[in-house]
Design a protein around this motif. Structure first.
Motif, PDB file in Angstrom:
ATOM      1  N   ILE A   1       0.825  -1.215   0.000  1.00  8.93           N
ATOM      2  CA  ILE A   1       0.000   0.000   0.000  1.00  8.93           C
ATOM      3  C   ILE A   1       0.856   1.261   0.000  1.00  8.93           C
ATOM      4  CG2 ILE A   1      -1.795   1.287   1.176  1.00  8.93           C
ATOM      5  CD1 ILE A   1      -2.733  -1.284   2.437  1.00  8.93           C
ATOM      6  N   ARG A   2       1.832   1.270   0.887  1.00 12.19           N
ATOM      7  CA  ARG A   2       2.573   2.523   1.032  1.00 12.19           C
ATOM      8  C   ARG A   2       3.350   2.878  -0.223  1.00 12.19           C
ATOM      9  NH1 ARG A   2       7.889   1.773   3.474  1.00 12.19           N
ATOM     10  NH2 ARG A   2       8.343  -0.431   3.448  1.00 12.19           N
TER      11      ARG A   2
ATOM     12  N   LEU B   1       0.808   4.275  -2.703  1.00 13.38           N
ATOM     13  CA  LEU B   1       0.374   5.612  -2.312  1.00 13.38           C
ATOM     14  C   LEU B   1       1.475   6.656  -2.461  1.00 13.38           C
ATOM     15  CD1 LEU B   1      -2.074   5.342   0.668  1.00 13.38           C
ATOM     16  CD2 LEU B   1      -2.462   5.244  -1.762  1.00 13.38           C
ATOM     17  N   SER B   2       2.676   6.221  -2.782  1.00 12.99           N
ATOM     18  CA  SER B   2       3.675   7.235  -3.081  1.00 12.99           C
ATOM     19  C   SER B   2       3.974   7.235  -4.569  1.00 12.99           C
ATOM     20  CB  SER B   2       4.939   7.037  -2.236  1.00 12.99           C
ATOM     21  OG  SER B   2       5.374   5.708  -2.358  1.00 12.99           O
TER      22      SER B   2
ATOM     23  N   CYS C   1      -7.658   2.341  -3.423  1.00  8.07           N
ATOM     24  CA  CYS C   1      -6.546   3.245  -3.200  1.00  8.07           C
ATOM     25  C   CYS C   1      -5.928   3.738  -4.500  1.00  8.07           C
ATOM     26  CB  CYS C   1      -5.488   2.617  -2.303  1.00  8.07           C
ATOM     27  SG  CYS C   1      -4.618   1.263  -3.053  1.00  8.07           S
TER      28      CYS C   1
ATOM     29  N   LEU D   1      -4.568   7.713  -4.229  1.00 15.07           N
ATOM     30  CA  LEU D   1      -4.989   8.625  -3.164  1.00 15.07           C
ATOM     31  C   LEU D   1      -3.865   9.592  -2.815  1.00 15.07           C
ATOM     32  CD1 LEU D   1      -6.805   6.310  -0.622  1.00 15.07           C
ATOM     33  CD2 LEU D   1      -7.818   8.061  -2.069  1.00 15.07           C
ATOM     34  N   GLY D   2      -4.183  10.847  -2.778  1.00 22.82           N
ATOM     35  CA  GLY D   2      -3.196  11.823  -2.365  1.00 22.82           C
ATOM     36  C   GLY D   2      -2.311  12.337  -3.475  1.00 22.82           C
TER      37      GLY D   2
ATOM     38  N   TRP E   1      -5.963  13.912  -7.146  1.00 23.65           N
ATOM     39  CA  TRP E   1      -6.815  13.771  -5.966  1.00 23.65           C
ATOM     40  C   TRP E   1      -6.932  15.097  -5.242  1.00 23.65           C
ATOM     41  CZ3 TRP E   1     -10.151  10.530  -3.750  1.00 23.65           C
ATOM     42  CH2 TRP E   1     -10.441  10.693  -2.394  1.00 23.65           C
TER      43      TRP E   1
ATOM     44  N   CYS F   1      -5.991  15.269   5.779  1.00 27.11           N
ATOM     45  CA  CYS F   1      -5.208  14.842   4.620  1.00 27.11           C
ATOM     46  C   CYS F   1      -6.090  14.511   3.417  1.00 27.11           C
ATOM     47  CB  CYS F   1      -4.319  13.657   4.985  1.00 27.11           C
ATOM     48  SG  CYS F   1      -5.239  12.200   5.458  1.00 27.11           S
ATOM     49  N   THR F   2      -7.400  14.717   3.519  1.00 26.88           N
ATOM     50  CA  THR F   2      -8.373  14.533   2.442  1.00 26.88           C
ATOM     51  C   THR F   2      -8.587  13.085   1.988  1.00 26.88           C
ATOM     52  OG1 THR F   2      -6.914  14.775   0.517  1.00 26.88           O
ATOM     53  CG2 THR F   2      -7.777  16.803   1.496  1.00 26.88           C
ATOM     54  N   MET F   3      -7.858  12.143   2.530  1.00 28.58           N
ATOM     55  CA  MET F   3      -8.013  10.755   2.081  1.00 28.58           C
ATOM     56  C   MET F   3      -9.056  10.066   2.967  1.00 28.58           C
ATOM     57  SD  MET F   3      -4.329   9.599   0.887  1.00 28.58           S
ATOM     58  CE  MET F   3      -3.098   9.897   2.101  1.00 28.58           C
ATOM     59  N   PRO F   4      -9.544   8.919   2.528  1.00 32.27           N
ATOM     60  CA  PRO F   4     -10.412   8.174   3.445  1.00 32.27           C
ATOM     61  C   PRO F   4      -9.637   7.862   4.718  1.00 32.27           C
ATOM     62  CG  PRO F   4     -10.511   7.238   1.245  1.00 32.27           C
ATOM     63  CD  PRO F   4      -9.428   8.258   1.227  1.00 32.27           C
TER      64      PRO F   4
ATOM     65  N   TYR G   1      -6.780   5.437   5.301  1.00 30.12           N
ATOM     66  CA  TYR G   1      -5.482   5.611   4.654  1.00 30.12           C
ATOM     67  C   TYR G   1      -4.653   6.718   5.299  1.00 30.12           C
ATOM     68  CZ  TYR G   1      -6.858   2.491   0.910  1.00 30.12           C
ATOM     69  OH  TYR G   1      -7.226   1.388   0.194  1.00 30.12           O
TER      70      TYR G   1
ATOM     71  N   TYR H   1      -0.868   6.613   6.002  1.00 30.15           N
ATOM     72  CA  TYR H   1       0.151   6.762   4.970  1.00 30.15           C
ATOM     73  C   TYR H   1       0.370   8.217   4.583  1.00 30.15           C
ATOM     74  CZ  TYR H   1      -0.758   1.820   4.552  1.00 30.15           C
ATOM     75  OH  TYR H   1      -0.921   0.501   4.821  1.00 30.15           O
TER      76      TYR H   1
ATOM     77  N   ASP I   1       9.529   4.103   7.635  1.00 29.10           N
ATOM     78  CA  ASP I   1       9.067   4.902   6.503  1.00 29.10           C
ATOM     79  C   ASP I   1       8.054   5.941   6.970  1.00 29.10           C
ATOM     80  OD1 ASP I   1       9.618   4.760   3.638  1.00 29.10           O
ATOM     81  OD2 ASP I   1       7.423   4.705   3.489  1.00 29.10           O
TER      82      ASP I   1
ATOM     83  N   LYS J   1       8.271  10.025   6.842  1.00 28.04           N
ATOM     84  CA  LYS J   1       7.254  10.813   6.162  1.00 28.04           C
ATOM     85  C   LYS J   1       6.690  11.872   7.100  1.00 28.04           C
ATOM     86  CE  LYS J   1       4.436   9.321   2.357  1.00 28.04           C
ATOM     87  NZ  LYS J   1       3.526   8.324   1.850  1.00 28.04           N
TER      88      LYS J   1
END
Lengths: 198, 200
Positions: free
Chosen positions: A104-105, A108-109, A161, A188-189, A193, B23-26, B29, B32, B78, B82
Motif C-alpha cells: 500500500i505505502r 500511495l507514493s 486506493c 490517493l493523495g 486527488w 489529509c483529504t483521504m479516506p 489511509y 500513509y 518509513d 514521512k
C-alpha cells in the motif's frame, strides 16, 4: 501520472453531443455502470471539462460544478478512467484487484504496481468461475486483459486506493509472478486527488 | 455517518464516503499520509465511531499481524520519515508566513490622483487574480494584477484606498497578521524621479 500537484484551470462546458458520446464511451468501457448511469451523469446537469497539464496532457470531466467523474489521458489506447471519488461512490461498478498490506505505502507514493503485491497471500487476482462478474468475496470472476482499466483495492481497507490501466493481463501476472502490473496510476493523495475542482 | 459501510449492498444510491479533514483521504489511509497525529485528532473529534474502528489497539494489531516483523519495521521507519518530512514542510510554511510582509503602497499618479498597489499577498497562499477581483468589487474601482519589473506580481487598485484596504485585508484574509502589513507612500520617490527626469 499526477505525482506533482496540479493547478486548477478554467472549466469549459461541453457540447451536448460530446456529452452523449462520452456517455456511450463510458458505458462501453464500464458496462457494470449501466444501472447507475443516470446517477453518475444525470441527463439534465451539464458536464464540464478541465484541461490538466501534468507530465502528460489529460482532461478531467466534472459534473455539478465540482464533482470530478472521469479523466482521459491524451494518448491512444488509454481508456477513460474514473476519478477515485467516483470509485468510492460506486465501487461495485469497476473491475478490481487487491494488493497486500505491504504494497500500500508504495502505491500511495506513486510507485508502479508490481506483481508480487498481488500474488502474495494478501493480494487478490481475478478468480475465473461461473456466476456474476463480481463474486461475493470481492474476487473478480473474469480474467482481465492487458489494457483494461482496473481499480486497486487494498488488504484490510474498504476503499479503493488507486486506479489505472493494466500493462499486463492478470493471467500473465499469475504465471510470471513478477514485473509491473499497473503503471502511472491515479492514487490517493496524488495531484489529481488534491486538485481543487471548485 | 453510519451509511459509510452500506455500499456493499447493491442499492441505487451512491455511497457517501467520509474523507479526512486533514489529509483529504479516506480515514483508513491516514496512516500513509504523514500527518497521522492530526488526522487521528480530527477523526476522534468528528467521527468517533470510525476512530474506534480504525485506531483501536485491536484493530491495529490485526492489521499489522499479516506483515512480517521486518516489513513492519520498515513500514514504521518509513512512516516516521514521512511524518518528519511533513512536519518540516509545515514548519517552513509557518515560518514563511511569519516573515512575509504585505506592502500597501500609495503611488501618486498625477497630482491628487493615486493608485494603491498591494504586494506580498501571494506568500499567504492567496490567488492574486481572485483577490484583485474582490478588491475591485469592494471599492468599486479598477483593480488588476500587474507584473513588477523585479519579477513577481502585485495588485494595483485605482484610487487612494490604502486605509480601507488594510481593514479589508485584515477582515477578509485572516491569515495575514496585522503586524505584517506595511505602508509605503510613494509620493516623494516619484517626485524626485520626475525632478531628475525634468532636470536632465
Amino acid at each position: 501520472m499526477f505525482k506533482k500537484d496540479l493547478t486548477p484551470s478554467p472549466k469549459q462546458k461541453l457540447k451536448s453531443s460530446i456529452q452523449r458520446s462520452l456517455r456511450q464511451n463510458l458505458l462501453s468501457t464500464y458496462p457494470l455502470l449501466t444501472p447507475y448511469i443516470d446517477e453518475v451523469l444525470p441527463k439534465k446537469s451539464s458536464l464540464l471539462s478541465m484541461k490538466l497539464q501534468g507530465v502528460e496532457r489529460a482532461t478531467l470531466y466534472i459534473i455539478d460544478d465540482s464533482t470530478p467523474l472521469f479523466y482521459e489521458v491524451d494518448k491512444a489506447d488509454v481508456p477513460l478512467l474514473p476519478h477515485l471519488k467516483l470509485v468510492h461512490r460506486f465501487p461495485q461498478a469497476f473491475p478490481t484487484i487487491r494488493i497486500d498490506r505491504g504494497a500500500i505505502r508504495f502505491v500511495l507514493s506513486g510507485a508502479t504496481l508490481m506483481a508480487p503485491g498481488l500474488t502474495s497471500a494478501g493480494g487478490r487476482l481475478p478468480d475465473p468461475k461461473e456466476g456474476p462478474e463480481r463474486a461475493e468475496d470481492g474476487h473478480w470472476t473474469r480474467e482481465l486483459k492487458k489494457g483494461e482499466p482496473v481499480v486497486v483495492m487494498a488488504e484490510g481497507k474498504e476503499e479503493a486506493c488507486a486506479v489505472g490501466m493494466l500493462v499486463a493481463g492478470t493471467e500473465e501476472v499469475k504465471k510470471n509472478g513478477k514485473g509491473p502490473v499497473v503503471e502511472d496510476a491515479h492514487y490517493l493523495g496524488d495531484g489529481l486527488w488534491k486538485l481543487n475542482t471548485e | 455517518m453510519a451509511d459509510v459501510e452500506s455500499g456493499e449492498v447493491l442499492e441505487p444510491q451512491s455511497r457517501h464516503v467520509v474523507y479526512c479533514g486533514v489529509c483529504t483521504m479516506p480515514p483508513e489511509y491516514c496512516e500513509y499520509g504523514g500527518t497521522v497525529k492530526k488526522c487521528q485528532e480530527w477523526l476522534e473529534k468528528n467521527h468517533p465511531d470510525m476512530y474506534i474502528r480504525i485506531w483501536s489497539p485491536e484493530a491495529l494489531a490485526a492489521a499489522t499481524a499479516s506483515l512480517s516483523i521486518e516489513a513492519q519495521k520498515r513500514a514504521a521507519k518509513d512512516a516516521q520519515k514521512k511524518a518528519a518530512k511533513a512536519e518540516a514542510a509545515e514548519k517552513k510554511e509557518a515560518d514563511k508566513i511569519a516573515h512575509s510582509i504585505v506592502t500597501i503602497k500609495r503611488i501618486e499618479r498625477n497630482k491628487r490622483k493615486y493608485v494603491t498597489s498591494v504586494s506580498g499577498l501571494e506568500a499567504f497562499g492567496y490567488e492574486l487574480k481572485k483577490v484583485a477581483k474582490d478588491f475591485g468589487k469592494k471599492f468599486a474601482t479598477g483593480s488588476s494584477v500587474t507584473k513588477v519589473p523585479s519579477g513577481g506580481e502585485e495588485i494595483v487598485v485605482q484610487g487612494d484606498v490604502s486605509d480601507e484596504i488594510e481593514e479589508f485585508i485584515l477582515e477578509k484574509y485572516k491569515d495575514v497578521p496585522e503586524d505584517n502589513i506595511e505602508f509605503v507612500d510613494d509620493k516623494k520617490a516619484k517626485k524626485a524621479a520626475a525632478a531628475a527626469a525634468g532636470g536632465s
